[in-house]
Design a protein around this motif. Structure first.
Motif, PDB file in Angstrom:
ATOM      1  N   GLN A  49       0.848  -1.187   0.000  1.00 54.01           N
ATOM      2  CA  GLN A  49       0.000   0.000   0.000  1.00 54.01           C
ATOM      3  C   GLN A  49       0.891   1.247   0.000  1.00 54.01           C
ATOM      4  O   GLN A  49       1.805   1.378   0.818  1.00 54.01           O
ATOM      5  CB  GLN A  49      -0.905   0.006   1.237  1.00 54.01           C
ATOM      6  CG  GLN A  49      -1.964   1.077   1.205  1.00 54.01           C
ATOM      7  CD  GLN A  49      -2.950   0.912   2.336  1.00 54.01           C
ATOM      8  OE1 GLN A  49      -2.812   0.009   3.151  1.00 54.01           O
ATOM      9  NE2 GLN A  49      -3.927   1.785   2.391  1.00 54.01           N
TER      10      GLN A  49
ATOM     11  N   SER B  70       1.103   5.728  -1.010  1.00 50.71           N
ATOM     12  CA  SER B  70       0.315   6.951  -1.155  1.00 50.71           C
ATOM     13  C   SER B  70       0.096   7.251  -2.638  1.00 50.71           C
ATOM     14  O   SER B  70       0.913   6.865  -3.489  1.00 50.71           O
ATOM     15  CB  SER B  70       1.034   8.126  -0.489  1.00 50.71           C
ATOM     16  OG  SER B  70       2.302   8.337  -1.079  1.00 50.71           O
TER      17      SER B  70
ATOM     18  N   LEU C 144      -7.732   2.821  -3.792  1.00 54.68           N
ATOM     19  CA  LEU C 144      -8.684   2.365  -2.796  1.00 54.68           C
ATOM     20  C   LEU C 144     -10.013   3.024  -3.045  1.00 54.68           C
ATOM     21  O   LEU C 144     -10.109   4.212  -3.265  1.00 54.68           O
ATOM     22  CB  LEU C 144      -8.181   2.711  -1.390  1.00 54.68           C
ATOM     23  CG  LEU C 144      -7.024   1.859  -0.868  1.00 54.68           C
ATOM     24  CD1 LEU C 144      -6.556   2.390   0.465  1.00 54.68           C
ATOM     25  CD2 LEU C 144      -7.431   0.411  -0.746  1.00 54.68           C
TER      26      LEU C 144
ATOM     27  N   ILE D 172      -7.138  -5.178  15.587  1.00 58.72           N
ATOM     28  CA  ILE D 172      -6.154  -4.504  14.745  1.00 58.72           C
ATOM     29  C   ILE D 172      -5.367  -5.467  13.867  1.00 58.72           C
ATOM     30  O   ILE D 172      -5.127  -5.200  12.689  1.00 58.72           O
ATOM     31  CB  ILE D 172      -5.185  -3.677  15.610  1.00 58.72           C
ATOM     32  CG1 ILE D 172      -5.960  -2.700  16.504  1.00 58.72           C
ATOM     33  CG2 ILE D 172      -4.189  -2.936  14.729  1.00 58.72           C
ATOM     34  CD1 ILE D 172      -6.802  -1.701  15.739  1.00 58.72           C
TER      35      ILE D 172
ATOM     36  N   TYR E 252      -1.458  -5.106   3.066  1.00 58.84           N
ATOM     37  CA  TYR E 252      -2.877  -4.813   2.824  1.00 58.84           C
ATOM     38  C   TYR E 252      -3.564  -4.430   4.140  1.00 58.84           C
ATOM     39  O   TYR E 252      -4.723  -4.756   4.373  1.00 58.84           O
ATOM     40  CB  TYR E 252      -3.560  -6.045   2.216  1.00 58.84           C
ATOM     41  CG  TYR E 252      -2.826  -6.627   1.035  1.00 58.84           C
ATOM     42  CD1 TYR E 252      -3.081  -6.194  -0.260  1.00 58.84           C
ATOM     43  CD2 TYR E 252      -1.836  -7.599   1.223  1.00 58.84           C
ATOM     44  CE1 TYR E 252      -2.396  -6.729  -1.342  1.00 58.84           C
ATOM     45  CE2 TYR E 252      -1.141  -8.133   0.146  1.00 58.84           C
ATOM     46  CZ  TYR E 252      -1.427  -7.693  -1.125  1.00 58.84           C
ATOM     47  OH  TYR E 252      -0.743  -8.212  -2.194  1.00 58.84           O
ATOM     48  N   PHE E 253      -2.829  -3.728   4.980  1.00 56.69           N
ATOM     49  CA  PHE E 253      -3.273  -3.483   6.350  1.00 56.69           C
ATOM     50  C   PHE E 253      -4.632  -2.800   6.424  1.00 56.69           C
ATOM     51  O   PHE E 253      -5.546  -3.271   7.113  1.00 56.69           O
ATOM     52  CB  PHE E 253      -2.232  -2.646   7.104  1.00 56.69           C
ATOM     53  CG  PHE E 253      -2.615  -2.362   8.528  1.00 56.69           C
ATOM     54  CD1 PHE E 253      -2.453  -3.333   9.509  1.00 56.69           C
ATOM     55  CD2 PHE E 253      -3.152  -1.140   8.892  1.00 56.69           C
ATOM     56  CE1 PHE E 253      -2.821  -3.085  10.822  1.00 56.69           C
ATOM     57  CE2 PHE E 253      -3.526  -0.881  10.198  1.00 56.69           C
ATOM     58  CZ  PHE E 253      -3.363  -1.861  11.171  1.00 56.69           C
ATOM     59  N   VAL E 254      -4.787  -1.673   5.723  1.00 59.82           N
ATOM     60  CA  VAL E 254      -6.029  -0.897   5.854  1.00 59.82           C
ATOM     61  C   VAL E 254      -7.247  -1.672   5.358  1.00 59.82           C
ATOM     62  O   VAL E 254      -8.243  -1.806   6.092  1.00 59.82           O
ATOM     63  CB  VAL E 254      -5.910   0.466   5.149  1.00 59.82           C
ATOM     64  CG1 VAL E 254      -7.262   1.186   5.133  1.00 59.82           C
ATOM     65  CG2 VAL E 254      -4.871   1.337   5.848  1.00 59.82           C
ATOM     66  N   PRO E 255      -7.241  -2.212   4.126  1.00 61.17           N
ATOM     67  CA  PRO E 255      -8.443  -2.924   3.673  1.00 61.17           C
ATOM     68  C   PRO E 255      -8.753  -4.174   4.483  1.00 61.17           C
ATOM     69  O   PRO E 255      -9.927  -4.479   4.721  1.00 61.17           O
ATOM     70  CB  PRO E 255      -8.145  -3.262   2.211  1.00 61.17           C
ATOM     71  CG  PRO E 255      -6.669  -3.191   2.090  1.00 61.17           C
ATOM     72  CD  PRO E 255      -6.223  -2.144   3.052  1.00 61.17           C
ATOM     73  N   THR E 256      -7.720  -4.906   4.932  1.00 60.37           N
ATOM     74  CA  THR E 256      -7.988  -6.108   5.728  1.00 60.37           C
ATOM     75  C   THR E 256      -8.481  -5.740   7.122  1.00 60.37           C
ATOM     76  O   THR E 256      -9.329  -6.443   7.685  1.00 60.37           O
ATOM     77  CB  THR E 256      -6.745  -7.005   5.834  1.00 60.37           C
ATOM     78  OG1 THR E 256      -5.636  -6.242   6.355  1.00 60.37           O
ATOM     79  CG2 THR E 256      -6.366  -7.581   4.474  1.00 60.37           C
ATOM     80  N   LEU E 257      -7.959  -4.660   7.676  1.00 64.11           N
ATOM     81  CA  LEU E 257      -8.429  -4.195   8.984  1.00 64.11           C
ATOM     82  C   LEU E 257      -9.903  -3.797   8.918  1.00 64.11           C
ATOM     83  O   LEU E 257     -10.719  -4.238   9.737  1.00 64.11           O
ATOM     84  CB  LEU E 257      -7.595  -3.003   9.455  1.00 64.11           C
ATOM     85  CG  LEU E 257      -8.146  -2.223  10.668  1.00 64.11           C
ATOM     86  CD1 LEU E 257      -8.211  -3.116  11.895  1.00 64.11           C
ATOM     87  CD2 LEU E 257      -7.287  -0.987  10.938  1.00 64.11           C
ATOM     88  N   VAL E 258     -10.240  -2.968   7.923  1.00 62.74           N
ATOM     89  CA  VAL E 258     -11.624  -2.511   7.801  1.00 62.74           C
ATOM     90  C   VAL E 258     -12.543  -3.696   7.504  1.00 62.74           C
ATOM     91  O   VAL E 258     -13.653  -3.793   8.045  1.00 62.74           O
ATOM     92  CB  VAL E 258     -11.754  -1.436   6.704  1.00 62.74           C
ATOM     93  CG1 VAL E 258     -13.201  -0.983   6.562  1.00 62.74           C
ATOM     94  CG2 VAL E 258     -10.868  -0.232   7.035  1.00 62.74           C
TER      95      VAL E 258
ATOM     96  N   ASP F 237     -10.324  -3.170  -2.747  1.00 62.21           N
ATOM     97  CA  ASP F 237     -10.565  -2.557  -1.457  1.00 62.21           C
ATOM     98  C   ASP F 237     -11.537  -3.450  -0.684  1.00 62.21           C
ATOM     99  O   ASP F 237     -12.105  -4.400  -1.241  1.00 62.21           O
ATOM    100  CB  ASP F 237     -11.127  -1.152  -1.652  1.00 62.21           C
ATOM    101  CG  ASP F 237     -11.087  -0.338  -0.366  1.00 62.21           C
ATOM    102  OD1 ASP F 237     -10.449  -0.795   0.602  1.00 62.21           O
ATOM    103  OD2 ASP F 237     -11.689   0.752  -0.327  1.00 62.21           O
TER     104      ASP F 237
END
Length: 233
Positions: free
Chosen positions: A9, A11, A31, A84, A117-123, A163
């Motif tokens: 991931q 920016s 995303l 988390i 893939y931290f953000v999509p897997t977290l959400v 996403d």
């Protein structure tokens, strides 16, 4: 956005992936936007729950040492920081098994590649957890069906660079072809983990990776891995 080669991931203003150096000028997905590769749900799906679990068992027992270690880390981290870390670690377990299915060398460090893939897997883990909880409040069966609906979410995130919401929709698009069959698949995997827990809890170190391996086997058979994912892994 994600690097379309390694999945890191990054920016939106970055031109080159800091992990693999791939140019991000063309082909990266954003995303919330459409995935880099369009995906169409299969018109028909046949559920082979017993065979998938059997193949998952074969994968795990063929590399038992690594899988037990991965399961131990998964259970410890998921218990210590359940919200988390759970999503990225689930993705890492799938990546490890994907490499096994591709005949690639899988390593313990693959468990942590899920953090790309931290953000999509977290959400995804939060949203799925809320949906399953709501379904369970209505009755146990709706909760099971909802849990079954989203079992392929993390694989769609990793394999197709989706996403969290498109990945959940894609997973649902597969499962809705046979709600009953996939719910039975989920129940059978739950029973495998119950048996693991009965074996002095230590059995969970085998049963947990078997269930994730079975889900990965099912995904490969039904959806298939993207060639760019195969090349990247």
């Amino acid at each position: 956005m994600f690097c379309h080669k390694c999945g890191t991931q990054v920016s939106p203003d970055v031109q080159f992936c800091p992990t693999c150096g791939t140019s991000l000028a063309v082909g990266a997905s954003s995303l919330g936007g459409a995935p880099a590769v369009a995906w169409t749900p299969p018109p028909m799906v046949e559920v082979h729950a017993g065979r998938w679990i059997s193949e998952g068992w074969a994968l795990v027992t063929a590399d038992l040492g690594n899988y037990v270690l991965l399961a131990l880390i998964f259970l410890v981290l998921s218990s210590a920081v359940p919200v988390i870390l759970q999503g990225p670690i689930i993705a890492g377990l799938h990546i490890f098994t994907m490499k096994k299915l591709m005949g690639r060398r899988a390593e313990f460090a693959d468990l942590f590649t899920g953090f790309n893939y931290f953000v999509p897997t977290l959400v995804a883990s939060i949203v799925i957890g809320l949906f399953v909880f709501a379904g369970t409040l209505l009755c146990v069966i709706p909760g099971l069906v909802v849990a079954a609906m989203y079992k392929f979410t993390y694989l769609f995130i990793v394999d197709k660079r989706m996403d969290f919401w498109p990945a959940m929709q894609a997973s649902h698009a597969v499962v809705k072809r046979d709600y009953a069959g996939f719910t039975l698949f989920l129940i059978l995997m739950a029973l495998v983990n119950v048996l693991g827990a009965l074996c002095c809890i230590v059995g969970l170190l085998v049963s947990v990776p078997v269930t994730f391996a079975a889900i990965t086997v099912a995904y490969k058979e039904i959806v298939g891995f993207e060639q760019r994912t195969v090349d990247a892994l």
